[in-house]
Design a protein around this motif. Structure first.
Motif, PDB file in Angstrom:
ATOM      1  N   VAL A 177      46.640  85.874  -3.061  1.00  0.00           N
ATOM      2  CA  VAL A 177      47.733  84.895  -3.029  1.00  0.00           C
ATOM      3  C   VAL A 177      48.649  85.084  -4.239  1.00  0.00           C
ATOM      4  O   VAL A 177      48.176  85.322  -5.350  1.00  0.00           O
ATOM      5  CB  VAL A 177      47.142  83.463  -2.979  1.00  0.00           C
ATOM      6  N   ARG A 181      51.562  80.551  -5.311  1.00  0.00           N
ATOM      7  CA  ARG A 181      50.688  80.010  -4.258  1.00  0.00           C
ATOM      8  C   ARG A 181      51.411  79.759  -2.928  1.00  0.00           C
ATOM      9  O   ARG A 181      50.824  79.186  -2.021  1.00  0.00           O
ATOM     10  CB  ARG A 181      50.008  78.688  -4.686  1.00  0.00           C
ATOM     11  N   ILE A 184      51.365  85.214   0.374  1.00  0.00           N
ATOM     12  CA  ILE A 184      50.433  86.252  -0.079  1.00  0.00           C
ATOM     13  C   ILE A 184      51.105  87.107  -1.153  1.00  0.00           C
ATOM     14  O   ILE A 184      52.330  87.124  -1.282  1.00  0.00           O
ATOM     15  CB  ILE A 184      49.950  87.140   1.079  1.00  0.00           C
ATOM     16  N   ASN A 212      42.945  80.760   2.795  1.00  0.00           N
ATOM     17  CA  ASN A 212      43.970  80.041   2.039  1.00  0.00           C
ATOM     18  C   ASN A 212      45.222  79.885   2.906  1.00  0.00           C
ATOM     19  O   ASN A 212      45.531  80.740   3.738  1.00  0.00           O
ATOM     20  CB  ASN A 212      44.288  80.828   0.766  1.00  0.00           C
ATOM     21  N   ILE A 215      47.530  82.715   3.211  1.00  0.00           N
ATOM     22  CA  ILE A 215      47.049  83.782   4.103  1.00  0.00           C
ATOM     23  C   ILE A 215      47.303  83.391   5.558  1.00  0.00           C
ATOM     24  O   ILE A 215      47.749  84.209   6.364  1.00  0.00           O
ATOM     25  CB  ILE A 215      45.553  84.070   3.840  1.00  0.00           C
ATOM     26  N   ASP A 240      41.019  82.425  -1.375  1.00  0.00           N
ATOM     27  CA  ASP A 240      42.091  83.377  -1.656  1.00  0.00           C
ATOM     28  C   ASP A 240      41.548  84.753  -2.041  1.00  0.00           C
ATOM     29  O   ASP A 240      42.304  85.698  -2.188  1.00  0.00           O
ATOM     30  CB  ASP A 240      43.059  82.823  -2.719  1.00  0.00           C
TER      31      ASP A 240
END
Ligand code: ZN
Length: 317
Positions: A177, A181, A184, A212, A215, A240
């Motif tokens: 990540v 945040r 990716i 996450n 993702i 992550d």
């Protein structure tokens, strides 16, 4: 010299440290030796965390396979170990002794691992935590993984050689990540990562996969062709460096508490993902008054049959 870039660098460094501190749990390093925990002064103390009891079991219960309770509140008898080396998988962090699961989960991991070279172009997968030999709560990490139906897969390809025990403790998985945040990290994430997650999600026995939210966003953007599997992939905190596979209760496991199927749809709309990218979720403010630590889950809080699972003799290996 303009102090701005230095301040920026410092902030970047600080955020990296904070991120890795919160995200490291799933892959905390261990010692190479399996260190037995010290004996308990009073194993019958009703306030004792059940994790202290289950964490001291080195082998499964010598009972027929039996899943008792819920993913985050239960135990398992007759668990099977995933061998630490296969042609297309290797188990990480051997010192944790968490490569145990329901035989259906062990078979599923072998099946997913076997598909990975062809479908994703990785030599194989690195397997993180599954369950303890008798399941139950764990001394470190994870609320779930208690009934042998959950497993973590690293988002790092298996290398083309057998890792040493030491490497399996020391190696780190790769952060997928981006530092803000919100998406990716394009330096780390590849179409192969998508293919590995898809290979797992397309298995009929798999009910949920946790990744996450960044993702999930990437999967939604990049999945081509069949997208039905996206419904199983759910955003979750952390996740992550690895993804988490959860299978349904095995047929005939009457004491296994199932979860509803994930709601229909790909879960890819802006409103599906909005919650996860709110500033308050990405950067939660620490509470003014630190909350009192919750007392650990006791044996009495687990399903009653978990007492039998705990008390049973060790299975012969
Ligand atoms: Zn997990």
């Amino acid at each position: 010299m303009n102090p701005r870039p230095i301040l920026f660098l410092l902030l970047l460094l600080l955020s990296a440290v904070l991120t890795s501190a919160t995200a490291a749990l799933a892959q905390d390093k261990g010692s190479v030796e399996l260190k037995p925990l010290p004996p308990l002064a009073n194993p019958n103390d009703p306030k004792l965390g059940a994790k202290e009891l289950f964490g001291r079991k080195v082998l499964p219960a010598a009972l027929p396979t039996r899943v008792v309770g819920f993913y985050a509140k239960g135990c398992i008898a007759g668990a099977e170990a995933l061998p630490i080396n296969g042609e297309t998988w290797q188990v990480m962090r051997l010192s944790r002794n968490r490569n145990w699961a329901h035989p259906d989960m062990v078979a599923l991991l072998k099946r997913v691992a076997a598909k990975v070279p062809k479908e994703a172009g990785w030599p194989g997968i690195l397997v993180g935590d599954m369950s303890q030999p008798r399941g139950g709560p764990m001394i470190t990490g994870h609320a779930s993984h208690q009934v042998g139906l959950d497993a973590d897969i690293w988002l790092t390809p298996m290398p083309n050689r057998q890792l040493s025990r030491n490497e399996r403790e020391e190696m780190s998985a790769v952060m997928m990540v981006r530092s803000d945040r919100l998406d990716i990290d394009p330096q780390a994430w590849t179409p192969r990562h998508l293919a590995v997650i898809r290979a797992a999600a397309q298995e009929p026995r798999v009910q949920r996969i946790f990744v996450n939210a960044a993702i999930k966003k990437a999967l939604c953007r990049e999945a081509k062709g069949d997208r039905g599997w996206l419904a199983k992939v759910r955003p979750m905190y952390g996740h992550d460096y690895h993804f988490h596979i959860r299978i349904r209760c095995p047929a005939g496991s009457g004491e296994c508490e199932s979860q509803p199927e994930p709601s229909e749809g790909e879960g890819c709309s802006a409103s599906d993902l909005a919650y996860w990218f709110k500033d308050s979720v990405l950067h939660p403010k620490p509470p003014k008054v630190p909350p009192k630590p919750k007392p650990p889950m006791t044996l009495a809080q687990l399903p009653a049959a978990c007492r039998q699972v705990l008390a049973a003799p060790d299975a012969k290996q």
